[in-house]
Every structure is written in structure tokens, then in C-alpha cells.
Design an enzyme around this catalytic site. Structure first.
Site, mmCIF file in Angstrom:
data_model
loop_
_atom_site.group_PDB
_atom_site.id
_atom_site.type_symbol
_atom_site.label_atom_id
_atom_site.label_comp_id
_atom_site.label_asym_id
_atom_site.label_seq_id
_atom_site.Cartn_x
_atom_site.Cartn_y
_atom_site.Cartn_z
ATOM 1 C CD GLU A 196 -2.713 -1.352 2.456
ATOM 2 O OE1 GLU A 196 -2.368 -0.722 3.471
ATOM 3 O OE2 GLU A 196 -3.674 -2.138 2.430
ATOM 4 C CE LYS A 319 -10.299 -3.738 4.560
ATOM 5 N NZ LYS A 319 -9.451 -4.834 5.095
HETATM 6 P P1 PGA Z 1 -6.215 -6.515 2.850
HETATM 7 O O1 PGA Z 1 -5.984 -5.935 4.305
HETATM 8 O O2 PGA Z 1 -4.836 -6.993 2.445
HETATM 9 O O3 PGA Z 1 -7.121 -7.699 3.096
HETATM 10 O O4 PGA Z 1 -6.784 -5.491 1.981
HETATM 11 C C1 PGA Z 1 -6.044 -4.625 4.669
HETATM 12 C C2 PGA Z 1 -6.470 -4.574 6.106
HETATM 13 O O5 PGA Z 1 -6.322 -5.578 6.827
HETATM 14 O O6 PGA Z 1 -7.011 -3.570 6.544
HETATM 15 ZN ZN ZN Z 2 -7.360 -4.625 8.632
#
Ligand code: PGA
Ligand code: ZN
Length: 394
Positions: A196, A319
Site C-alpha cells: 500500500e 470494505k
Molecule cells: P487486505 O488488508 O490486504 O485484506 O486489503 C487490509 C487490512 O487488513 O485492513
Molecule cells: Zn485490517
């Protein structure tokens, strides 16, 4: 055919910033259109919708054969009906037929199409009374499964700026990120970027926190953590790289020690995804700290209800691709708001320049949005907040 009726839906396979394939959908009506891309996770919760039950290309074909014919002619402004058709055609509990990525791409594109039919921004279409901008929560340093370098067990060391202005807050995050880079360069620490865009290096979580705390104080931010504890919970113990093997009680005491030592204001997933009891105990004992469930709730209204009943956490990560449709996402947000849980909209580690979560976060009056600090797909979401803030002022 009414002007808001769907006359075409196009699906294609595109790529995330992580380099993995994903699904993009375009929903088109006579006077509007919307395009959305499904993001994808790396440290995904096990109760999430199944994003890719088959190869992306096969999912596109399946949707073209079975789902799209059912959606053509439907009114794009009838979100619940569209999402219901997606669920009925899928006919499983977790989108393991049609694919969670297909479901959320079409569902979000339909919402964007509906907003565009009315010539409105998504957030305004969703909520004409929306007037506040969520605070950005950005990752300075990445560990866990988000990096190739095994360093910090804690997946994300984050900062939450204190100002009430999107641009000023983004600038604070950038300054902290850049000062951390200068520290690494100065100390000649070999470093890279995580999935990220956060820094990553062979440093322990506490070494990183010592530096980030100084920088957060200097620039005006609080510290946050996403421990993503499910990722290093094996055979009933939290197994740390330095050799510590902690049980739930010891893990809770360790997290409390970090909270008080670094005045941490936000802690996500401090325990593994099924340990509601420990979440509840920490929420009670760590007064004044936001305790947030991500893998714990997976944006699922039923799992959230269970958490509420047990007083587990006081905030929830939202999400949309964890649950698969906009309707269910909004249902989860509403339930959480009624119980005064803070709403934290979030990107995924495999993401694109799609800005839907920035619009949804404003439209639902979320308090926080977690979408990184730098990198094209992160910057696009942050810049969208600056644009929305400008619209709100007029
Ligand atoms: P992800 O994790 O890799 O599943 O997008 C991000 C998170 O745990 O907030
Ligand atoms: Zn998380």
C-alpha cells in the site's frame, strides 16, 4: 424504456496495483453511466464474500450468460432490486458462484450510474445532507503479509491527523511519511515499500513506533495500528517473529502496553477474527481508544449484530467487497451507526484508482477513511476527498 433503465452492462478483466487480475463493470442507461472496479485483499478475513471462485475470465463469461440478461431493463436507481437479483442469481451465501468481485463491481457501477442519471456526485445522490469529510488514516509503515521483508508482525502502523480539513490532514500524513523516509536514509536502513505504499524495513514494530510517535507529535497526528492478528495466530497463540508466543490474555496486556506507551488512538484487529470475548474486554479496558473490527466483522450485518450483542469493538471497517453489494454495505453501516460504532471506510491492499470509497465515506458520514498515504491508487482516493470538500463548501 425509462431514462434510468439499464440498457447495457460491460464487464472486463483489469489489474490492481498489486498486479493481480480483477473485474471492472460499466453500467449504462439512456442518460447515465457508471464504472467501478472490485479491489482485492491480501490479509482477507475468512468470512468475506468469495472474490474469485473461478478465474476472472470465467467469472466474466458466467455473469454474461447468467446475470447480465436478468439485469438489463432494470431501473439503475433501484439499488435494492439490482442487488437482490445479483444475490438470487448467485444463490450461495458468499457469492461463491458469481464471484464477490463481479457482484461488487456491478453493484457499485449501478450506484454510480444512478447518481450520474441525476447529474449528481455519488455522495450527494446517497445523502443530500452529507456535509462532513472523514479524517484520513494513513499507513506509514507496513509489516505482516503486506511486505516481502519479514519485519514488524503488526501489519500497519498508521497516523490519524488532527485537523478538520482534508487537504491539511493529507499534508500532515505526507510530511510524516516523508520524514520517516529521511530517517531511514539518514540511518542507512535498507528499506522498501509495502503493497500500500507504506515504508517497510527490517525494524521491529516498537522501533518503528518510537520514530512514528515523534513524527506524529511534531506534525499533529495520533497513532493507529492495524495488528491484523489473525495472520500470526497459530495453534491458539499469537506467534511473534522475536519468539514470543502469547495467549489471548497476554496479547491483550501487550496491546494495552502499546496503547499507553505510544498514546495510540486507534487499534484494528488486535485479536484473531473469531475472538469476540477478547475484543469486548479490550474495548472495556482501553477507554478512549477506538477498537475497530475488520476481519472480525467483514462488513457483514449479521456478524456485526453478534459483535454488538457482546460489546465487541466500538468501530467497524467497511470494505464493500467483503460483503459483495452496496445494499448490504449500507445496511451494515446503518446498524453500526445506530449503536454509535465509528465508521471506517477502507481500501484494500490490491486496489485501483476507483474513488467509490471516498464518495461512500462522505455519503454515509463516516468518521474515518483508511486509504494509504502515497501511490497512484491511494492518492486518487485522497485527492477525491479534496474535491468533495470543495463541493461541500459551495
Ligand atoms: P487486505 O488488508 O490486504 O485484506 O486489503 C487490509 C487490512 O487488513 O485492513
Ligand atoms: Zn485490517
Amino acid at each position: 424504456m425509462a431514462k434510468t433503465d439499464i440498457k447495457d452492462i460491460q464487464l472486463r478483466v483489469v489489474f490492481t496495483g498489486k498486479g493481480t487480475k480483477t473485474i471492472e463493470a460499466e453500467v449504462i442507461s439512456a442518460n447515465g453511466r457508471g464504472r467501478a472496479v472490485a479491489p482485492s485483499g491480501t490479509s482477507a478475513g475468512s468470512h468475506e464474500a468469495l472474490a474469485f471462485p473461478s478465474k476472472p475470465e470465467q467469472l466474466v463469461k458466467r455473469a454474461q450468460d447468467e446475470l447480465i440478461p436478468e439485469l438489463l431493463g432494470q431501473d439503475a436507481t433501484q439499488q435494492k432490486k439490482i442487488d437482490n437479483i445479483i444475490s438470487v442469481v448467485d444463490n450461495t451465501k458468499n457469492f461463491s458462484h458469481i464471484g464477490g468481485s463481479v457482484a461488487i463491481a456491478i453493484s457499485t457501477a449501478a450506484l454510480k450510474c444512478a447518481a450520474s442519471c441525476y447529474g449528481k456526485e455519488l455522495f450527494q445522490y446517497l445523502n443530500p445532507k452529507a456535509k462532513s469529510i472523514p479524517k484520513p488514516l494513513g499507513k506509514v509503515f507496513g509489516g505482516g503479509t503486506h511486505t516481502l521483508l519479514t519485519t514488524s508482525d503488526i501489519q500497519e502502523i498508521l497516523v490519524l491527523p488532527k485537523k478538520n480539513n482534508a487537504k491539511a490532514n493529507i499534508e500532515i500524513m505526507q510530511n510524516i511519511q516523508s520524514d520517516f523516509g529521511a530517517y531511514l536514509k539518514n540511518k542507512k536502513i535498507f528499506a522498501g515499500r509495502d503493497l500500500e505504499g507504506g515504508w517497510t524495513a527490517e525494524m521491529s514494530s516498537e522501533q518503528v513506533l518510537d520514530i512514528v510517535k515523534k513524527l506524529a507529535d511534531k506534525h499533529g497526528a495520533n497513532i493507529g495500528l492495524d495488528i491484523a492478528a489473525s495472520e500470526f495466530y497459530k495453534n491458539n497463540k499469537y506467534r511473534y517473529i522475536d519468539g514470543r508466543n502469547l495467549n489471548a490474555e497476554e496479547q491483550k496486556e501487550y496491546v494495552k502496553k502499546l496503547i499507553s506507551k505510544y498514546k495510540i488512538k486507534y487499534v484494528e484487529d488486535p485479536f484473531h477474527e473469531d475472538d469476540f470475548e477478547s475484543f469486548a474486554a479490550l474495548t472495556k479496558e482501553a477507554k478512549g481508544c477506538i477498537i475497530c473490527g475488520d476481519d472480525l466483522f467483514t462488513t457483514n450485518p449479521y456478524i456485526l449484530q453478534k459483535g454488538i450483542g457482546m460489546k465487541a469493538a466500538n468501530a467497524i471497517i467497511i470494505k464493500p467487497n467483503q460483503i459483495g453489494t452496496i445494499t448490504e454495505t449500507l445496511r451494515t453501516v446503518e446498524i453500526a451507526k445506530r449503536q454509535n460504532y465509528q465508521i471506517v471506510f477502507s481500501h484494500r491492499s490490491g486496489d485501483t484508482c476507483d474513488t467509490a470509497i471516498s464518495q461512500l465515506a462522505v455519503g454515509t458520514e463516516a468518521q474515518i477513511i483508511k486509504c494509504g498515504i502515497i501511490g497512484g491508487e491511494r492518492t486518487s482516493k485522497l485527492n477525491e476527498l479534496i474535491r468533495i470538500e470543495e463541493t461541500l463548501k459551495h
